[in-house]
Scaffold this active site. Structure first.
Site, PDB file in Angstrom:
ATOM      1  N   ASN A  75       0.722  -1.224  -0.106  1.00  0.00           N
ATOM      2  CA  ASN A  75      -0.101  -0.014   0.010  1.00  0.00           C
ATOM      3  C   ASN A  75       0.980   1.203  -0.050  1.00  0.00           C
ATOM      4  OD1 ASN A  75      -1.847   2.212   0.381  1.00  0.00           O
ATOM      5  ND2 ASN A  75      -2.233   1.455   2.685  1.00  0.00           N
TER       6      ASN A  75
ATOM      7  N   HIS B 259      -9.557   1.065   4.886  1.00  0.00           N
ATOM      8  CA  HIS B 259      -8.274   1.331   5.664  1.00  0.00           C
ATOM      9  C   HIS B 259      -8.414   2.345   6.638  1.00  0.00           C
ATOM     10  CE1 HIS B 259      -3.965   2.573   6.468  1.00  0.00           C
ATOM     11  NE2 HIS B 259      -3.894   1.566   5.732  1.00  0.00           N
TER      12      HIS B 259
ATOM     13  N   GLU C 211      -5.520  -4.962  10.571  1.00  0.00           N
ATOM     14  CA  GLU C 211      -4.497  -3.739  10.903  1.00  0.00           C
ATOM     15  C   GLU C 211      -4.860  -3.066  12.337  1.00  0.00           C
ATOM     16  OE1 GLU C 211      -2.488  -2.649   6.912  1.00  0.00           O
ATOM     17  OE2 GLU C 211      -4.147  -1.431   7.355  1.00  0.00           O
TER      18      GLU C 211
ATOM     19  N   LYS D  82       0.269   4.236  -0.501  1.00  0.00           N
ATOM     20  CA  LYS D  82      -0.404   5.418   0.038  1.00  0.00           C
ATOM     21  C   LYS D  82      -0.334   6.728  -0.729  1.00  0.00           C
ATOM     22  CE  LYS D  82      -0.002   3.683   4.827  1.00  0.00           C
ATOM     23  NZ  LYS D  82      -0.061   3.824   6.282  1.00  0.00           N
TER      24      LYS D  82
ATOM     25  N   GLY E  66       2.410   2.143  10.616  1.00  0.00           N
ATOM     26  CA  GLY E  66       3.278   3.462  10.589  1.00  0.00           C
ATOM     27  C   GLY E  66       3.897   3.891  11.999  1.00  0.00           C
TER      28      GLY E  66
ATOM     29  N   SER F 155       3.434  -1.994  10.439  1.00  0.00           N
ATOM     30  CA  SER F 155       4.786  -1.876  10.528  1.00  0.00           C
ATOM     31  C   SER F 155       5.513  -3.240  10.100  1.00  0.00           C
ATOM     32  CB  SER F 155       5.155  -1.442  11.874  1.00  0.00           C
ATOM     33  OG  SER F 155       4.735  -0.037  12.191  1.00  0.00           O
TER      34      SER F 155
ATOM     35  N   GLU G  28      -6.953   4.701   8.096  1.00  0.00           N
ATOM     36  CA  GLU G  28      -6.647   6.022   7.683  1.00  0.00           C
ATOM     37  C   GLU G  28      -7.720   6.798   6.915  1.00  0.00           C
ATOM     38  OE1 GLU G  28      -3.081   5.694   5.422  1.00  0.00           O
ATOM     39  OE2 GLU G  28      -2.098   5.354   7.297  1.00  0.00           O
TER      40      GLU G  28
HETATM   41  C1  PEP Z   1      -0.917   0.177   6.055  1.00  0.00           C
HETATM   42  O1  PEP Z   1      -1.162   1.364   5.781  1.00  0.00           O
HETATM   43  O2  PEP Z   1      -1.617  -0.538   5.538  1.00  0.00           O
HETATM   44  C2  PEP Z   1       0.084   0.065   6.667  1.00  0.00           C
HETATM   45  C3  PEP Z   1       0.098  -1.456   7.150  1.00  0.00           C
HETATM   46  O3  PEP Z   1       1.078   0.772   6.848  1.00  0.00           O
HETATM   47  P1  PEP Z   1       2.764   0.626   7.647  1.00  0.00           P
HETATM   48  O4  PEP Z   1       3.161  -0.789   7.216  1.00  0.00           O
HETATM   49  O5  PEP Z   1       3.462   1.539   7.277  1.00  0.00           O
HETATM   50  O6  PEP Z   1       2.592   0.322   9.183  1.00  0.00           O
END
Ligand code: PEP
Length: 248
Positions: free
Chosen positions: A9, A95, A167, A11, A173, A212, A97
């Site tokens: 992803n 997601h 998630e 973003k 992040g 992460s 976000e």
């Molecule tokens: C994501 O945004 O789906 C995600 C898992 O981000 P990160 O790997 O940066 O935590």
């Protein structure tokens, strides 16, 4: 055995040129690769060129969002059919976000999942609790609610084609990954909820982990029996790092 899926992803990162460059490398390295499924989710602007590069490979392309309506007066929005039209086969829906920064509710997410399925896209449906919810002991309750409301009125056969991405919001992040055991506990629970909704079909559904993920922690996560892949944000932006995650 469920075939693992590793999804990137990106973003709101990467220009068209950068996305194309990354995709050419992917094509070079993974055109014959069949061990795991790979999906990349570039920004809207790069979907068409990336799809064109990857169309002769097993690598799939996803949008990061869609609008729930079929068409109409929704200035600035993009429909599921438009995403399919530029060569995508997947879309990320729900997601965290989108939920927190753009006020998407379980109901909106349900409508987006339906729109995606109607357009022939396979959704990657994101769920997960916040740190406060976890600290309050509400992780399972929140996840259950997100799944039940998100999948409301969707046919069992269609649910079977959805990838669920767990998630935990506190791990996205932040550099703070859920431990393999914490993730497995949540995935096991998610599968039990899916079983209540779709029965035996739940055993074949992919439940992937995001938060992460990097080249160091991927192997431990993937050793868990109910972790069927990863949704990777930050670490997917660097080609070498993403390649190591796929091939771990
Ligand atoms: C994501 O945004 O789906 C995600 C898992 O981000 P990160 O790997 O940066 O935590």
């Amino acid at each position: 055995m469920i075939k693992p899926l590793i999804a990137a992803n990106w973003k709101m990162n990467k220009t068209v040129r950068e996305s194309v460059e990354f995709s050419r490398k992917l094509k070079e390295d993974f055109a014959e690769y069949r061990e795991r499924d790979i999906v990349v989710a570039p920004a809207f602007t790069a979907l068409y060129p990336v799809s064109e590069i990857l169309k002769t490979t097993p690598i799939n392309v996803a949008a990061q969002n869609i609008h729930q309506a079929e068409k109409g007066a929704f200035t600035g929005e993009i429909s599921a059919a438009m995403i399919a039209d530029v060569g995508c086969s997947n879309v990320i829906v729900g997601h965290s976000e989108r939920r927190t920064l753009f006020s998407e509710t379980n109901n909106t997410i349900n409508r987006k999942l339906i729109a995606a399925i109607e357009a022939g896209l396979a959704p990657i449906f994101c769920i997960g609790e916040t740190l406060n919810e976890r600290n309050d002991g509400r992780t399972f309750e929140v996840i259950k609610n997100q799944i039940e409301e998100g999948l409301n009125i969707i046919e069992t056969d269609d649910i079977g084609g959805i990838v669920v991405a767990y998630e935990p919001v506190w791990a996205i992040g932040t550099g703070r990954t859920a431990s393999a055991e914490q993730a497995e506990e949540a995935h096991l629970y998610i599968r039990s909820i899916l079983r209540e909704i779709v029965g035996a079909a739940a055993e074949k559904m992919r439940i992937i982990y995001g938060g992460s993920v990097n080249e160091k922690n991927i192997a431990g996560l993937m050793r868990q029996p109910n972790i069927n892949g990863a949704l990777v944000g930050g670490a997917s932006l660097d080609y070498i790092s993403f390649k190591k995650i796929v091939r771990h």
